[in-house]
Design a protein around this motif. Structure first.
Motif, PDB file in Angstrom:
ATOM      1  N   LYS A  47      80.410   1.915  46.085  1.00  0.00           N
ATOM      2  CA  LYS A  47      80.314   2.631  44.802  1.00  0.00           C
ATOM      3  C   LYS A  47      81.541   2.299  43.948  1.00  0.00           C
ATOM      4  O   LYS A  47      82.678   2.481  44.388  1.00  0.00           O
ATOM      5  CB  LYS A  47      80.267   4.138  45.063  1.00  0.00           C
ATOM      6  CG  LYS A  47      80.157   5.009  43.825  1.00  0.00           C
ATOM      7  CD  LYS A  47      78.741   5.072  43.309  1.00  0.00           C
ATOM      8  CE  LYS A  47      78.576   6.166  42.249  1.00  0.00           C
ATOM      9  NZ  LYS A  47      77.231   6.118  41.641  1.00  0.00           N
TER      10      LYS A  47
ATOM     11  N   GLU B 195      80.935   9.661  42.309  1.00  0.00           N
ATOM     12  CA  GLU B 195      81.969   8.728  42.758  1.00  0.00           C
ATOM     13  C   GLU B 195      82.859   9.378  43.825  1.00  0.00           C
ATOM     14  O   GLU B 195      83.192   8.767  44.849  1.00  0.00           O
ATOM     15  CB  GLU B 195      82.813   8.279  41.562  1.00  0.00           C
ATOM     16  CG  GLU B 195      82.053   7.457  40.528  1.00  0.00           C
ATOM     17  CD  GLU B 195      82.869   7.207  39.259  1.00  0.00           C
ATOM     18  OE1 GLU B 195      84.118   7.320  39.321  1.00  0.00           O
ATOM     19  OE2 GLU B 195      82.267   6.927  38.201  1.00  0.00           O
ATOM     20  N   HIS B 196      83.248  10.615  43.566  1.00  0.00           N
ATOM     21  CA  HIS B 196      84.145  11.349  44.461  1.00  0.00           C
ATOM     22  C   HIS B 196      83.513  11.486  45.857  1.00  0.00           C
ATOM     23  O   HIS B 196      84.168  11.207  46.877  1.00  0.00           O
ATOM     24  CB  HIS B 196      84.402  12.729  43.857  1.00  0.00           C
ATOM     25  CG  HIS B 196      85.397  13.576  44.594  1.00  0.00           C
ATOM     26  ND1 HIS B 196      86.644  13.862  44.090  1.00  0.00           N
ATOM     27  CD2 HIS B 196      85.332  14.210  45.795  1.00  0.00           C
ATOM     28  CE1 HIS B 196      87.299  14.636  44.932  1.00  0.00           C
ATOM     29  NE2 HIS B 196      86.515  14.871  45.982  1.00  0.00           N
TER      30      HIS B 196
ATOM     31  N   ALA C  50      81.173   9.701  47.140  1.00  0.00           N
ATOM     32  CA  ALA C  50      81.039   8.389  47.774  1.00  0.00           C
ATOM     33  C   ALA C  50      82.315   8.024  48.514  1.00  0.00           C
ATOM     34  O   ALA C  50      82.280   7.462  49.624  1.00  0.00           O
ATOM     35  CB  ALA C  50      80.704   7.328  46.722  1.00  0.00           C
TER      36      ALA C  50
ATOM     37  N   THR D 258      88.154   9.794  39.221  1.00  0.00           N
ATOM     38  CA  THR D 258      87.864  10.067  40.634  1.00  0.00           C
ATOM     39  C   THR D 258      89.100   9.853  41.494  1.00  0.00           C
ATOM     40  O   THR D 258      89.343  10.630  42.429  1.00  0.00           O
ATOM     41  CB  THR D 258      86.702   9.182  41.105  1.00  0.00           C
ATOM     42  OG1 THR D 258      85.519   9.582  40.414  1.00  0.00           O
ATOM     43  CG2 THR D 258      86.491   9.290  42.600  1.00  0.00           C
TER      44      THR D 258
ATOM     45  N   CYS E 208      84.244   3.099  41.344  1.00  0.00           N
ATOM     46  CA  CYS E 208      84.864   4.381  41.004  1.00  0.00           C
ATOM     47  C   CYS E 208      85.950   4.195  39.953  1.00  0.00           C
ATOM     48  O   CYS E 208      86.585   3.136  39.878  1.00  0.00           O
ATOM     49  CB  CYS E 208      85.483   5.029  42.246  1.00  0.00           C
ATOM     50  SG  CYS E 208      84.306   5.370  43.568  1.00  0.00           S
TER      51      CYS E 208
ATOM     52  N   TRP F  83      85.499   6.051  34.373  1.00  0.00           N
ATOM     53  CA  TRP F  83      84.263   6.497  35.041  1.00  0.00           C
ATOM     54  C   TRP F  83      83.173   5.476  34.765  1.00  0.00           C
ATOM     55  O   TRP F  83      83.317   4.627  33.874  1.00  0.00           O
ATOM     56  CB  TRP F  83      83.843   7.894  34.584  1.00  0.00           C
ATOM     57  CG  TRP F  83      83.649   8.106  33.105  1.00  0.00           C
ATOM     58  CD1 TRP F  83      84.631   8.272  32.172  1.00  0.00           C
ATOM     59  CD2 TRP F  83      82.404   8.176  32.387  1.00  0.00           C
ATOM     60  NE1 TRP F  83      84.078   8.446  30.920  1.00  0.00           N
ATOM     61  CE2 TRP F  83      82.716   8.409  31.023  1.00  0.00           C
ATOM     62  CE3 TRP F  83      81.060   8.098  32.770  1.00  0.00           C
ATOM     63  CZ2 TRP F  83      81.743   8.522  30.044  1.00  0.00           C
ATOM     64  CZ3 TRP F  83      80.076   8.226  31.792  1.00  0.00           C
ATOM     65  CH2 TRP F  83      80.421   8.438  30.447  1.00  0.00           C
TER      66      TRP F  83
ATOM     67  N   ARG G 242      75.718   5.783  34.354  1.00  0.00           N
ATOM     68  CA  ARG G 242      74.471   5.380  34.991  1.00  0.00           C
ATOM     69  C   ARG G 242      73.654   4.521  34.017  1.00  0.00           C
ATOM     70  O   ARG G 242      73.901   4.523  32.808  1.00  0.00           O
ATOM     71  CB  ARG G 242      73.647   6.606  35.397  1.00  0.00           C
ATOM     72  CG  ARG G 242      74.346   7.520  36.397  1.00  0.00           C
ATOM     73  CD  ARG G 242      73.471   8.710  36.751  1.00  0.00           C
ATOM     74  NE  ARG G 242      73.147   9.523  35.574  1.00  0.00           N
ATOM     75  CZ  ARG G 242      73.913  10.512  35.124  1.00  0.00           C
ATOM     76  NH1 ARG G 242      75.061  10.799  35.733  1.00  0.00           N
ATOM     77  NH2 ARG G 242      73.548  11.212  34.064  1.00  0.00           N
TER      78      ARG G 242
ATOM     79  N   ASN H 216      79.085  12.188  36.978  1.00  0.00           N
ATOM     80  CA  ASN H 216      79.434  10.830  37.409  1.00  0.00           C
ATOM     81  C   ASN H 216      80.641  10.870  38.338  1.00  0.00           C
ATOM     82  O   ASN H 216      80.678  10.181  39.372  1.00  0.00           O
ATOM     83  CB  ASN H 216      79.737   9.952  36.197  1.00  0.00           C
ATOM     84  CG  ASN H 216      78.601   9.898  35.202  1.00  0.00           C
ATOM     85  OD1 ASN H 216      78.307  10.880  34.530  1.00  0.00           O
ATOM     86  ND2 ASN H 216      77.953   8.747  35.093  1.00  0.00           N
ATOM     87  N   GLN H 217      81.627  11.674  37.948  1.00  0.00           N
ATOM     88  CA  GLN H 217      82.816  11.810  38.785  1.00  0.00           C
ATOM     89  C   GLN H 217      82.449  12.383  40.156  1.00  0.00           C
ATOM     90  O   GLN H 217      82.951  11.928  41.188  1.00  0.00           O
ATOM     91  CB  GLN H 217      83.851  12.706  38.100  1.00  0.00           C
ATOM     92  CG  GLN H 217      85.134  12.881  38.898  1.00  0.00           C
ATOM     93  CD  GLN H 217      86.016  13.991  38.344  1.00  0.00           C
ATOM     94  OE1 GLN H 217      85.513  14.963  37.786  1.00  0.00           O
ATOM     95  NE2 GLN H 217      87.326  13.854  38.495  1.00  0.00           N
TER      96      GLN H 217
ATOM     97  N   PHE I 184      87.987   0.824  43.662  1.00  0.00           N
ATOM     98  CA  PHE I 184      88.743   1.054  42.436  1.00  0.00           C
ATOM     99  C   PHE I 184      89.459  -0.237  42.036  1.00  0.00           C
ATOM    100  O   PHE I 184      90.023  -0.925  42.904  1.00  0.00           O
ATOM    101  CB  PHE I 184      89.825   2.124  42.648  1.00  0.00           C
ATOM    102  CG  PHE I 184      89.339   3.467  43.107  1.00  0.00           C
ATOM    103  CD1 PHE I 184      89.159   4.505  42.208  1.00  0.00           C
ATOM    104  CD2 PHE I 184      89.096   3.709  44.467  1.00  0.00           C
ATOM    105  CE1 PHE I 184      88.738   5.757  42.638  1.00  0.00           C
ATOM    106  CE2 PHE I 184      88.678   4.952  44.894  1.00  0.00           C
ATOM    107  CZ  PHE I 184      88.493   5.982  43.982  1.00  0.00           C
TER     108      PHE I 184
ATOM    109  N   GLY J 251      84.144   3.652  48.307  1.00  0.00           N
ATOM    110  CA  GLY J 251      84.293   3.422  46.873  1.00  0.00           C
ATOM    111  C   GLY J 251      85.290   2.309  46.611  1.00  0.00           C
ATOM    112  O   GLY J 251      86.161   2.028  47.442  1.00  0.00           O
TER     113      GLY J 251
END
Length: 812
Positions: free
Chosen positions: A660, A476-477, A479, A666, A662, A450, A453, A472-473, A487, A485
């Motif tokens: 974003k 991300e999720h 987004a 997420t 991630c 994760w 911020r 936070n998740q 990864f 996102g």
């Protein structure tokens, strides 16, 4: 030396409880032509000083099956062999001193009910009634397992050895194995030495049950066996008047366990920072040895015990014991055939639970050898999960300082190890780190779980409730669901299969059609003869004779071993190319817009359809873009040569700052909303591909392949169970795995995996529901609940994905 044969079907190395159990079970299964060789005397390594605790409940269904088998076996062993085993089912009590620990115990009680282990949740006053010596003023709650017990470890091993001899096995002491002979990629036997004598035993199978000697013994044969000895402490009091037979007591919040035996009380410890031992090797004459006392190290445990059980303030100390036991990097033992050497099997690394594990482990390995397959899914303890680098002694020394203590630590979801980190890193690691990544570790890989911020603490705060990264998740999720996102999935295992017969070979080991046009990406499974799922993967055809297989990072060694085992006479070269390429997954409905900003290639549906791969320009480099998704959205997996990965990453973020970043949490929450299966949890070698709901990826019409007959039989007989997706109606509770699925008021099985569905608005779980003779409508007509820590919550059930059931979004 008289009595040492020249030939045996199997040679077992090591006469501790594990080796004796393997000999017993192989002989019981009909393999009488077996030899067990012990370097000194039976039990003289670790077994003789083990605590002898027998617990039935383990972390998963199959580990519990093995532990229950062990307990049942030890109850019967004395009558069979005439050797007193000291087995007494006195029960066990685990107490919690915190609310978080109590939650863990309640969840374990639910697990026990799923697996039909007798369990009772008891109050502090009930604990006091059963254990009068215990101070319970700060006890929050407890669980009682009445059929747990304790035994005499050395006599258990002796009884197993006698049982093996009674069935024709040869058990020899003071015979040291000095080497394993091999030819053509498999074992051919062992070399031995006894006094001035030496010789060779030709054998089809060699089984390393060498305990703390096992790692070095395996290394000499080119086999990876990651374990390291630690010092393990306990003390025994002088006799305590009127003590009696008390239940085994565990106080994990104080790192302690207690056992009454022969009127004395034992106190043992799993301290948070352990002491590795034997870094320079184990001396040749080691036998029934003890290690030096260390009161400074044990003192804090004893101090807590004197408050918890005041009898320790008055009772004299009869014995302060310190002896070595072997531990592994993940606190799970090893079973199975070594992937590096055919015929070389391993039963080792028991992490201080060898007595309660060895009965089941011996049964499992005997079944595996005599029947050609494991009795059920054993991935939890499969030797093929071990990574080659993990045999590094510096790594092991550092890691086992932690893993011993983790046995009694809070087993929070998502708990991360803190030692021996940073061994395997993506080229993007530092880029992600400066952007707030909080890393987890799988198979040695550092992976961003994760992203914190600005100004937020970059640490886990563990809980059974929502942890500090839950929001936070969610960000991300959403987004990924609404924007785009990115990864870093460099940890994917990547296997190149190429050569004249590569296509024919893959058609034989994969259930889907692999003979497709170059550039096609095929989702498939590799099945066993029972239709169980050995591997869940994608296969991309690169050319007429070359294919790329992409598998989870944790299963890479397993998948390589499966392929090499089945290649046979086909001309196909199998190469691990994991380190050659990084993988950036760009996912979300705006992914096409981002790709257009960094590449001149055509990413339209016509130009780059779903399920295809092709080379693209990106930034000033090149990549291979695979249009597939594990999150259920439009997107591409970008395979970039390692040397260009940082440049491509920078180019994407510079051109599209809206992307974003991630993490893996997420990825998992997105995949579970789509009901995508996770190998090792939702699907294993024990789960039939049709019952797992993956029949769409099977092509029985293409001709013969491994598992085809099992698929046809299941089609004719009908499904006995179905994979179902659940969503809790209450948005607050969380699901992880092993919560109980309750159908019309009755527990029918465990949740196989769980996470939070931020787009669906509640916790999502997967799991199998029995359905023999039932239609889909009948399965869905039931009322479902999920039991979480003893509380049942209403759940909505679905046989199709609750998120985008038509999978339109991945093809948009």
């Amino acid at each position: 030396m008289a009595g040492v044969p020249d030939r045996a079907r199997a040679v077992i190395i090591g006469g501790g409880v594990a080796g004796c159990s393997v000999a017993y079970h192989l002989a019981k299964a009909g393999w009488t032509d077996i030899v067990l060789l012990e370097r000194k005397r039976l039990t003289s390594g670790t077994t003789w000083h083990a605590a002898g605790l027998i617990g039935q409940l383990r972390a998963s269904a199959n580990m519990t099956r093995l532990a229950k088998y062990t307990a049942d076996l030890y109850v019967k062993l004395e009558a069979e062999t005439g050797i007193a085993t000291g087995m007494r089912q006195v029960g066990s009590i685990s107490v919690a001193l915190t609310r978080e620990r109590h939650e863990e115990l309640l969840r374990q009680a639910t697990v026990a009910r799923i697996f039909d282990v007798d369990v009772h949740e008891i109050s502090p006053s009930e604990v006091k009634a059963m254990y009068p010596h215990l101070e319970v003023g700060d006890v929050v709650g407890a669980v009682h397992l009445p059929l747990d017990g304790q035994c005499d470890p050395a006599n258990i091993a002796m009884a197993l050895a006698k049982g093996a001899r009674m069935r024709g096995a040869t058990v020899l002491e003071n015979v040291k194995v000095t080497g394993v002979t091999r030819a053509g990629g498999r074992v051919t036997g062992v070399e031995w030495q006894a006094g001035g004598d030496a010789g060779h035993i030709a054998a089809d199978v060699v089984i390393n049950c060498g305990g703390m000697w096992g790692r070095d013994m395996a290394a000499e044969a080119g086999v990876t066996l990651p374990l390291h000895a630690c010092e393990h402490f306990y003390l025994v009091t002088e006799p305590v008047e009127g003590l009696g037979h008390l239940p085994v007591l565990r106080v994990p919040d104080e790192c302690a366990y207690y056992k009454s035996d022969a009127g004395k009380m034992m106190l043992g410890a799993f301290e948070p920072v352990a002491k590795p031992w034997g870094m320079g090797g184990i001396r040749e004459d080691f036998e029934f040895d003890t290690l030096p006392e260390d009161w400074d190290h044990f003192g804090p445990i004893l101090e807590m015990a004197m408050n918890r059980m005041p009898l320790f303030q008055k009772a004299g100390i009869h014995t302060f014991f310190n002896g070595p036991e072997s531990f592994t990097p993940d606190d799970r033992y090893y079973l199975g055939e070594a992937p590096e050497l055919a015929g070389y099997w391993i039963v080792a690394g028991f992490n201080s639970v060898g007595i309660q594990s060895s009965g089941g482990a011996g049964m499992a390995i005997a079944h595996w050898l005599t029947e050609g397959e494991a009795p059920f899914d054993l991935w939890d303890v499969d030797i093929r999960r071990a990574q080659p680098f993990q045999k590094n002694r510096r790594y092991l020394k550092e890691r086992v300082t932690e893993t011993l203590g983790l046995l009694y630590a809070d087993h929070f979801p998502y708990r991360q190890v803190v030692t021996a980190r940073g061994v395997r890193r993506s080229p993007l690691h530092e880029h992600l780190k400066v952007r707030g990544a909080v890393f987890g570790e799988v198979a040695g890989w550092e992976r961003a779980n994760w992203f914190a911020r600005d100004g937020q603490e970059r640490e886990y705060r563990y809980s059974w409730k929502r942890q500090n990264w839950f929001d936070n998740q969610r960000a991300e999720h959403m987004a990924v669901r609404e924007g785009v996102g990115l990864f870093d999935m460099t940890s994917f295992g990547k296997i190149r299969v190429e050569g004249r017969d590569a296509c024919r070979f893959l058609e034989r080991v994969c259930a889907n059609r692999i003979d497709v046009a170059a550039g096609r990406v095929v989702y498939t499974q590799m099945l066993n003869d029972r239709g169980g799922i050995e591997s869940d993967l994608t296969v991309t055809r690169l050319s007429e004779t070359a294919f790329l297989l992409v598998v989870p990072g944790a299963t890479l060694q397993r998948d390589l071993a499966w392929l090499r085992r089945h290649v046979g006479d086909d001309f196909a070269v199998i190469t691990d190319v994991t380190a050659a390429e990084s993988v950036l997954c760009l996912m979300g409905p705006k992914a096409r817009d981002v790709m257009a900003k960094v590449s001149p290639n055509d990413f339209s549906n016509a130009g780059h359809p779903f399920g295809t791969a092709r080379e693209i320009e990106i930034g000033m480099g090149l990549a291979r873009a695979h249009r597939v998704s594990y999150v259920g959205e439009l997107g591409w997996e970008l395979y970039v040569s390692t040397d260009q990965a940082a440049h491509v990453f920078e180019a994407i973020l510079e051109a599209a700052p809206e992307v974003k970043l991630c993490g893996l949490h997420t990825l998992d929450s997105c995949r579970i909303e789509k009901a995508y299966r996770h190998w090792g949890h939702d699907i294993t070698d024990e789960d039939h591909v049709l019952e797992a709901g993956l029949g769409f990826a099977v092509r029985t019409g293409k001709g013969d392949f491994i598992g085809r007959d099992a698929v046809l039989r299941k089609e004719e007989a009908g499904l006995a169970r179905r994979m179902v997706q659940f969503r809790l109606e209450d948005p607050e509770p969380l699901l992880f795995h092993n919560e109980a699925i309750v159908r019309d008021g009755r527990i029918v099985g465990p949740v196989t995996s769980g996470n939070y569905g931020h787009a669906l608005g509640g916790a999502i779980g997967m799991g199998y529901v029995p359905c023999k003779g039932e239609s889909e409508a009948e399965v869905l007509a039931s009322t479902y609940e999920i039991e979480v820590a003893g509380v049942r919550h209403r759940a909505v059930a679905s046989l199709e994905p609750m998120y985008d059931p038509a999978s339109a979004r991945v093809r948009m």
